[in-house]
Design a protein around this motif. Structure first.
Motif: not given
Length: 216
Positions: A193-203
């Motif tokens: 969730a932390f990395l996704t919040e910064y847009g660092l993980l793809p779908e």
């Protein structure tokens, strides 16, 4: 003419001409009724055929679902435009660290965990990244001991564990003491969730979703 006065051979010929029956039929027996042929199927054999058809139909549907899933996976891989990875890669030197940043595919996100044995949170973060690596095979997850990174002086215990994120040779994220953003007992979902919040993980990868569907 009186048939009695005819020669036997002519009398027999006349008998054949005047008779409506085929002599071959008469030679087969006195009865001209032929038994009706038996049906080639019975209710039991028909029932078995229906059961076999249902089984074949079910097998065909399963094969079709697997084929469609395989096609979608292949299409997803083609649209990903990048290599796939398995697990977290250990980097054993500063040179290996620089190489993975500079030479990796330009569309590949590289997540590097800088750790040190005995530092709180490093071991737990390692386990979390192992889980994420299985769910995001298009992301290259790596770890390196701060002591062999060539920049150990910049990574003291109070800034570890650290997570650096790169893509196409450029730094996208630099998170020092990343565990300060989590509770004491954090999970892989918290890191995700932390990395996704910064847009660092793809779908999330289709393959992981497909494997979950297979369990049903």
């Amino acid at each position: 003419m009186d048939q009695e006065t005819l020669p036997p051979n002519k009398r027999e010929l006349l008998k054949q001409i005047s008779s409506p029956h085929n002599p071959k039929e008469e030679s087969l027996g006195s009865s001209s009724h032929k038994p009706s042929p038996k049906p080639f199927w019975s209710p039991l054999s028909l029932q078995m055929s229906i059961q076999e058809y249902e089984l074949l139909k079910e097998d065909d549907e399963q094969c079709l679902r697997k084929y469609r899933k395989q096609c979608m996976r292949e299409m997803h891989e083609r649209l990903s435009f990048g290599p796939r990875f398995n697990g977290v890669h250990e980097l054993d030197s500063g040179e290996a660290f620089l190489e993975v940043i500079e030479k990796e595919h330009r569309l590949t996100v590289v997540v590097v965990h800088i750790y040190k044995a005995g530092v709180k949170g490093c071991e737990v973060l390692d386990r979390c990244l192992d889980c994420l690596a299985a769910q995001y095979p298009s992301v290259k997850f790596c770890r390196i001991n701060a002591a062999v990174s060539g920049a150990g002086e910049h990574f003291s215990d109070n800034v570890l564990p650290a997570v650096l994120v790169y893509k196409a040779g450029e730094m996208l994220g630099n998170f020092l003491a990343i565990t300060q953003h989590f509770s004491d007992e954090f999970l892989a979902t918290d890191v995700e969730a932390f990395l996704t919040e910064y847009g660092l993980l793809p779908e999330k990868d289709f393959r992981a979703a497909g494997d979950e569907a297979d369990v049903e």
